[in-house]
Structures are given as structure tokens and as C-alpha cells.
Design a protein around this motif. Structure first.
Motif, PDB file in Angstrom:
ATOM      1  N   LEU A 165     -83.879  51.416 129.691  1.00 33.15           N
ATOM      2  CA  LEU A 165     -85.233  51.790 130.207  1.00 33.15           C
ATOM      3  C   LEU A 165     -85.941  50.571 129.641  1.00 33.15           C
ATOM      4  N   ILE A 166     -87.164  50.614 130.600  1.00 41.48           N
ATOM      5  CA  ILE A 166     -88.292  49.659 130.494  1.00 41.48           C
ATOM      6  C   ILE A 166     -89.550  50.269 130.127  1.00 41.48           C
ATOM      7  N   GLU A 180     -89.237  39.295 139.078  1.00 38.87           N
ATOM      8  CA  GLU A 180     -87.718  38.616 138.867  1.00 38.87           C
ATOM      9  C   GLU A 180     -86.951  39.455 137.891  1.00 38.87           C
ATOM     10  N   GLU A 181     -87.749  39.888 136.956  1.00 40.12           N
ATOM     11  CA  GLU A 181     -86.880  40.655 135.743  1.00 40.12           C
ATOM     12  C   GLU A 181     -86.415  41.823 136.076  1.00 40.12           C
ATOM     13  N   LEU A 185     -82.668  43.253 136.360  1.00 38.95           N
ATOM     14  CA  LEU A 185     -82.224  44.546 136.081  1.00 38.95           C
ATOM     15  C   LEU A 185     -81.572  45.433 136.771  1.00 38.95           C
ATOM     16  N   ALA A 186     -82.279  45.371 137.972  1.00 40.06           N
ATOM     17  CA  ALA A 186     -81.705  46.545 138.993  1.00 40.06           C
ATOM     18  C   ALA A 186     -80.546  46.202 139.502  1.00 40.06           C
ATOM     19  N   ALA A 187     -80.215  44.856 139.562  1.00 45.91           N
ATOM     20  CA  ALA A 187     -78.929  44.387 140.295  1.00 45.91           C
ATOM     21  C   ALA A 187     -78.094  44.725 139.232  1.00 45.91           C
ATOM     22  N   LEU A 188     -78.227  44.464 137.817  1.00 45.83           N
ATOM     23  CA  LEU A 188     -77.155  44.806 136.432  1.00 45.83           C
ATOM     24  C   LEU A 188     -77.111  46.331 136.778  1.00 45.83           C
ATOM     25  N   CYS A 189     -78.017  47.045 136.572  1.00 42.74           N
ATOM     26  CA  CYS A 189     -77.895  48.516 136.974  1.00 42.74           C
ATOM     27  C   CYS A 189     -77.041  48.916 137.865  1.00 42.74           C
ATOM     28  N   ALA A 190     -77.352  48.477 139.180  1.00 44.02           N
ATOM     29  CA  ALA A 190     -76.649  49.074 140.128  1.00 44.02           C
ATOM     30  C   ALA A 190     -74.978  48.486 139.971  1.00 44.02           C
ATOM     31  N   ALA A 214     -98.086  40.873 140.126  1.00 48.29           N
ATOM     32  CA  ALA A 214     -97.022  39.812 139.884  1.00 48.29           C
ATOM     33  C   ALA A 214     -95.817  40.640 139.180  1.00 48.29           C
ATOM     34  N   ALA A 215     -96.041  42.094 138.918  1.00 47.93           N
ATOM     35  CA  ALA A 215     -94.922  42.955 138.296  1.00 47.93           C
ATOM     36  C   ALA A 215     -94.179  43.473 139.327  1.00 47.93           C
ATOM     37  N   GLY A 216     -92.910  43.938 138.941  1.00 44.28           N
ATOM     38  CA  GLY A 216     -91.954  44.356 139.898  1.00 44.28           C
ATOM     39  C   GLY A 216     -92.322  45.641 140.199  1.00 44.28           C
ATOM     40  N   ARG A 217     -92.120  46.128 141.681  1.00 47.61           N
ATOM     41  CA  ARG A 217     -92.315  47.357 141.969  1.00 47.61           C
ATOM     42  C   ARG A 217     -91.252  48.410 141.934  1.00 47.61           C
TER      43      ARG A 217
END
Ligand SMILES: Cc1ncc(COP(=O)(O)O)c(C=O)c1O
Length: 394
Positions: A165-166, A180-181, A185-190, A214-217
Motif C-alpha cells: 500500500l502507498i 523511480e520508486e 515497487l510495481a516491478a517488485l509487485c509484478a 515528478a510523481a509516478g503515474r
């Protein structure tokens, strides 16, 4: 007799008891914990709620995800913020808290784990526990700005982890999850086949220009299954409208599986009222004026706080990028609990202690930037005087 999903001790904490006592005595308290925008002196258009009286609301035609027109309006609101989401991937709920409960139901069995940021919003602990889910913390670190401690996140992962959760921007640290974070995170979750849940209720409230860009989409992810949560309570300062949403993103087969399950779970409750669904597009349009007022106020209060901080060497205002809260690091002369009680009873200023939000160390004070400017400044000056910055006026 009762479930352990709820605490056995229901008595109010010492701070709540002290506030009740002082209010009963008729004492005026400078409340720097206010998180209810409808009590913070904003000018709501008097006809804002008129669309709730649409006569089409006399007909009940329940749909598990809510009316398509309302979902299209929410999709258009994502577009306003630079994200593209198909209305078919949007599920309406009565609140963001309810959105959490639906997502946990869809992802978790009792005893499964969801990784939650620390420090963060205390309700996460309750929302997970109410679904018989275990909230396992991972750390956010501060070194002039906040970032995810990926080492602690790796250590928190287990075979029972079902989601990470973020909260972006986070309550109370005000930190956005950077592009980048998010990619990490998404790669880790996948790779672990776990979902990413992103609470974006404060996404409209940028305190530092450019941070949103600059935040992730989150909704654009193609690798991991993602759930983006938002709602009217923050986006237009209207918690009583009881409308929030989940936008689902990620690889198509996973999205389809998640949506099918969300449909079944939503169908069991059908909790979003017909009038609010009919009014969604109008509320989002007219409510923009309230959002603009809140934005201006929180930005002004944060600027003032930074200025005060520059003249108070013993206190440090932590960097905040967005949201409605700020964190003040103060000297640890005693426990945080005694400090906030002292500020309340001696100086009549109400603030939250860092430990409410699970800060690892003491002493931090959390202040809401929502309070009217004068109240906010008076409260901050009293806190600074408490720490010996005596050149400040009372
Ligand atoms: C980070 C965060 N998420 C969710 C919520 C709950 O929002 P809602 O009123 O839509 O349930 C809050 C409320 O303060 C919040 O701070």
C-alpha cells in the motif's frame, strides 16, 4: 463474545479525554488537528448540493459499480489530473475507507498481509484489522526529504503478502511516491504477484510546484495490478457527499479478474446513493472552487510555518510536498504524550503527537494546514514559545 477485529479497550485516550474536559469547561482551544474541511471556514457555494435533488433519483436502478455517467465523470477527473482511465475500470464506493475494505476483500484471506508505510495514516491499522488482514509496516526515511526504505520493504515481504500500500501524497509526511520508486515497487509487485494499492486522496494538493509531475503515474502501470483510490472528501472537500472510487489498472487479464470480483463484492452492498451518482459530474465541476480555496490555504499555512521554522532553531519543519498536514520535529524533553497534553492544557493548542502516526522516534508534532490562517499562526507561535522562542509575540 466479541471479535478481535475491534480492540477490547474502547476507552478514549488521554488527549481526547483532556480535550473533552477543557471544552466542557468552555475553554477555547486552537485546534491544529482539524481535518474536516466543512468546519474550517471555506466558502462552499450555497447551491453546491442542488444537483442531489435531481428527480431522476426517484427511480432506483442499482448497478454494482455505479451509474456509467458518474464513472465517466470520475474518469474525466482523472484526465484533469493527467491520468487516463477508462470508465469501465472505475468502481464507485461510499468512501475511500469503503474502497479499502472492498480491495482487501478481493485480495486477501483472513491472516494475509498488506504492507503499509510507516509513518502514515492511523486508520490503515483499523481498516486492515476490520477485514482480518495484517498490516505489516515498511519504513519511510527522512533525510531532508522522504523516501521509501526499500530494504525494510524487502524484509517486510512474506508468502502471505497480498498487496503493498502507498499513500501519495502521504498523510502526514506529505511525501509523493516518486516515479523511480513507483517503477521499482510495481516491478517488485509484478514479480511476486501482489497488488499495489495507491491511496491518492490528496493528489490535488501540491505544496511544492512540480512534484505532481515528478510523481509516478499509478493508473498507467502495465506491469502490476494497481488500485488507485480517491474521493470527494478531499478532492472537493465534501466528505458528507459519501462518494469515492477505485480505478483499476495493470495487465488486462488481471484487471478483468479483479473487476469481476469487485463487481460481486460491490453488488452485496450497493452502498452509493442514487442522488450522489446523478450529481457526480456537477459536484466535481462546482466543487473545483472549494478545492482552489483549500489549496491556497494549505499552501499559505505551510509557507508561514516554514518562515516561523527559520526563526526557531530548536524546531525543524520537515519537508512536505503535498497534502493537508505538516510535521514539526521538536526537542524531546519528555514523552510526546506529555508534550501534547502540556501544549493543550497550558497553551490551549491541540496538535497530534507523532506516535499516533507510528513515527519510529520521538518527538514530532503533526499539524493540520487546514485551520484558518489566524488560528494556525497563533497555534504555531504558542508552540514555538513553549520551546523558548520567546521573541515571538503571544
Ligand atoms: C490518507 C487518507 N486516506 C483515506 C481517508 C478517508 O477518506 P474518506 O473520507 O473518503 O473515507 C483519509 C481521511 O482523512 C486519509 O487521510
Amino acid at each position: 463474545m466479541f471479535s478481535t477485529r475491534l480492540p477490547s479497550d474502547l476507552s478514549p485516550n488521554r488527549l481526547t479525554q483532556a480535550v473533552e474536559r477543557l471544552r466542557a469547561e468552555g475553554l477555547e482551544i486552537l485546534d491544529l488537528t482539524e481535518s474536516n474541511p466543512t468546519r474550517a471556514g471555506f466558502a462552499y457555494p450555497p447551491d453546491l448540493l442542488a444537483p442531489l435533488a435531481d428527480p431522476r433519483g426517484l427511480m432506483y436502478a442499482p448497478q454494482p459499480f455505479g451509474a456509467l455517467a458518474a464513472r465517466c465523470a470520475v474518469a474525466a477527473d482523472y484526465t484533469r489530473r493527467g491520468a487516463e482511465v477508462e470508465p469501465e475500470r472505475i468502481v464507485l464506493t461510499a468512501s475511500t475507507s469503503e474502497a479499502y475494505s472492498l480491495v482487501f476483500k478481493v485480495l486477501c484471506d483472513p491472516g494475509d498481509e498488506v504492507l503499509v508505510p510507516r509513518p502514515s495514516y492511523p486508520l490503515l491499522e483499523h481498516l486492515t484489522r476490520l477485514e482480518a488482514v495484517v498490516a505489516t509496516p515498511y519504513d519511510l526515511e527522512y533525510d531532508g526529504c522522504w523516501s521509501i526504505d526499500f530494504g525494510s520493504l524487502d524484509r517486510a515481504l512474506s508468502d502471505r503478502t497480498r498487496a503493498v500500500l502507498i499513500v501519495s501524497p502521504n498523510n502526514p509526511t506529505g511525501s509523493f511516491v516518486k516515479a523511480e520508486e513507483l517503477a521499482h515497487l510495481a516491478a517488485l509487485c509484478a514479480s511476486r504477484q501482489v497488488a499495489l494499492i495507491a491511496d491518492e486522496v490528496f493528489a490535488d494538493y501540491e505544496l511544492k510546484p512540480g512534484v505532481t509531475g515528478a510523481a509516478g503515474r499509478i493508473t498507467a502501470r502495465q506491469d502490476a495490478l494497481v488500485f488507485s483510490l480517491g474521493g470527494l472528501s478531499k478532492s472537493i472537500g465534501l466528505p458528507q457527499a459519501k462518494l469515492a472510487w477505485i480505478a483499476v489498472g495493470g495487465p488486462e487479464p488481471l484487471v478483468r479478474s479483479a473487476i469481476g470480483r469487485l463487481e460481486l463484492a460491490s453488488d452485496a452492498y450497493l452502498s452509493v446513493s442514487t442522488p450522489v451518482q446523478l450529481a457526480t459530474a456537477d459536484l466535481l465541476r462546482t466543487g473545483a472552487g472549494v478545492r482552489a480555496q483549500i489549496r491556497a490555504r494549505v499552501a499559505r499555512n505551510y509557507r508561514q510555518l516554514l518562515e516561523c521554522g527559520e526563526h526557531a532553531p530548536v524546531c525543524r519543519v520537515l519537508d512536505a510536498e503535498g497534502g493537508w498536514y505538516a510535521v514539526l520535529q521538536v526537542p524531546s524533553l519528555g514523552s510526546e504524550e506529555d508534550l501534547v497534553l502540556d501544549l493543550l492544557t497550558t497553551h490551549h493548542v491541540l496538535v497530534h503527537p507523532g506516535y499516533f502516526f507510528d513515527f519510529k522516534r520521538e518527538s514530532y508534532l503533526i499539524v493540520s494546514l487546514l485551520a484558518p490562517e489566524q488560528t494556525f499562526m497563533q497555534g504555531i507561535l504558542r508552540i514555538l514559545r513553549h520551546f523558548g522562542c520567546s521573541d515571538w509575540p503571544a
